[in-house]
Design an enzyme around this catalytic site. Structure first.
Site, PDB file in Angstrom:
ATOM      1  N   GLU A  71      57.945  49.833 -65.506  1.00 37.12           N
ATOM      2  CA  GLU A  71      58.723  51.017 -65.163  1.00 37.12           C
ATOM      3  C   GLU A  71      60.032  50.544 -64.527  1.00 37.12           C
ATOM      4  OE1 GLU A  71      56.870  53.858 -62.623  1.00 37.12           O
ATOM      5  OE2 GLU A  71      54.953  53.778 -63.683  1.00 37.12           O
TER       6      GLU A  71
ATOM      7  N   ASP B 264      59.639  59.642 -53.579  1.00 39.07           N
ATOM      8  CA  ASP B 264      59.611  58.236 -53.187  1.00 39.07           C
ATOM      9  C   ASP B 264      59.523  58.090 -51.672  1.00 39.07           C
ATOM     10  OD1 ASP B 264      59.766  57.265 -55.770  1.00 39.07           O
ATOM     11  OD2 ASP B 264      61.957  57.374 -55.794  1.00 39.07           O
TER      12      ASP B 264
END
Length: 264
Positions: free
Chosen positions: A48, A59
């Site tokens: 990724e 995040d």
């Protein structure tokens, strides 16, 4: 290699696939390429490539720190595509992890075109649901890209079915509610979520959010088709004394996790 082939290869070996994340551009574009290549050499099956964004909603602080540094260093979407191209040249599938706003600003069709030209396999869109936009999926289909959407423990069965119907390549199951980051324990809801997701699709189901070591990787590999690791890799780069040490540390973690997904 496509993500589908990578999952099939892992299945043929009787194990889960290992998916590793790092943001493009940290510590620099070239050094992020070196780290991603080291991950692949050490046993990561699918990469990724994070597209740095100023408002990373899911995040946690580790990834936010690295992404902020990448942005301050001037990392662009064009740089991300260069990282994808370098990863794809190794033969490993490269999927971009990106929030929707940067893709929308670039243009869905233009990004799909340029990502495919760079050898990318697809995109994971953590903040985009299949029913929220009608431009991305057609653009991705036109260029043969995977569309990877997220399901969560809070997702209803109907929502899971709608989401998996729009997925290609694999489905990303978040093991816990909350932001990314390593955890002492992976959420108990993960196995149940995988079971519910598999009831709606034949696509591989990969589990992420919280995995940081081989023991956790083994635990998830027992019930999922893929194990996704992000913050733990980024932490290795953040804690390293210099970029070379960071690459070595990332490779060591990848080897440890690759052993974990191979445990019976």
């Amino acid at each position: 290699m496509t993500t589908s082939v990578a999952f099939e290869k892992a299945r043929a070996e009787g194990r889960a696939a290992l998916v590793g994340y790092l943001p493009a551009g940290y510590p620099s574009v070239d050094e992020s390429i070196a780290a991603l290549r080291a991950m692949i050499d050490a046993g990561v099956d699918i990469v990724e490539v994070g597209l740095p964004y100023s408002d990373p909603l899911i995040d946690g602080p580790v990834i936010q720190t690295a992404v902020d540094a990448a942005l301050r260093a001037g990392t662009t979407t064009t740089d991300v595509l260069r990282v994808v191209e370098a990863v794809a040249a190794t033969g490993a599938p490269a999927v971009v992890m990106s929030y929707w706003n940067p893709l929308d600003r670039y243009g869905a069709r233009a990004f799909a075109r340029d990502l495919a030209a760079a050898g990318g396999s697809g995109v994971i869109t953590p903040d985009l649901t299949p029913d929220a936009d009608d431009s991305w999926v057609p653009a991705a289909r036109e260029h043969g890209l995977d569309t990877v959407f997220l399901v969560a423990p809070s997702s209803t069965d109907e929502r899971i079915a709608m989401t998996t119907a729009a997925c290609r390549g694999f489905v990303y199951a978040t093991s816990v509610m909350g932001v990314t980051g390593t955890r002492e324990q992976v959420g108990d809801a993960a196995a149940g979520l995988v079971e519910r997701t598999r009831a709606t699709t034949e696509l591989p189901v990969a589990v992420g959010l919280g995995v940081s070591n081989a023991v956790q990787a083994t635990e998830i590999a027992a019930f999922a088709d893929g194990v996704v690791v992000g913050s733990a890799f980024v932490r290795r780069l953040l804690d390293a004394a210099d970029p070379a040490a960071g690459v070595a540390s990332v490779a060591a973690l990848a080897a440890d996790l690759a052993g974990g997904v191979r445990e019976r």
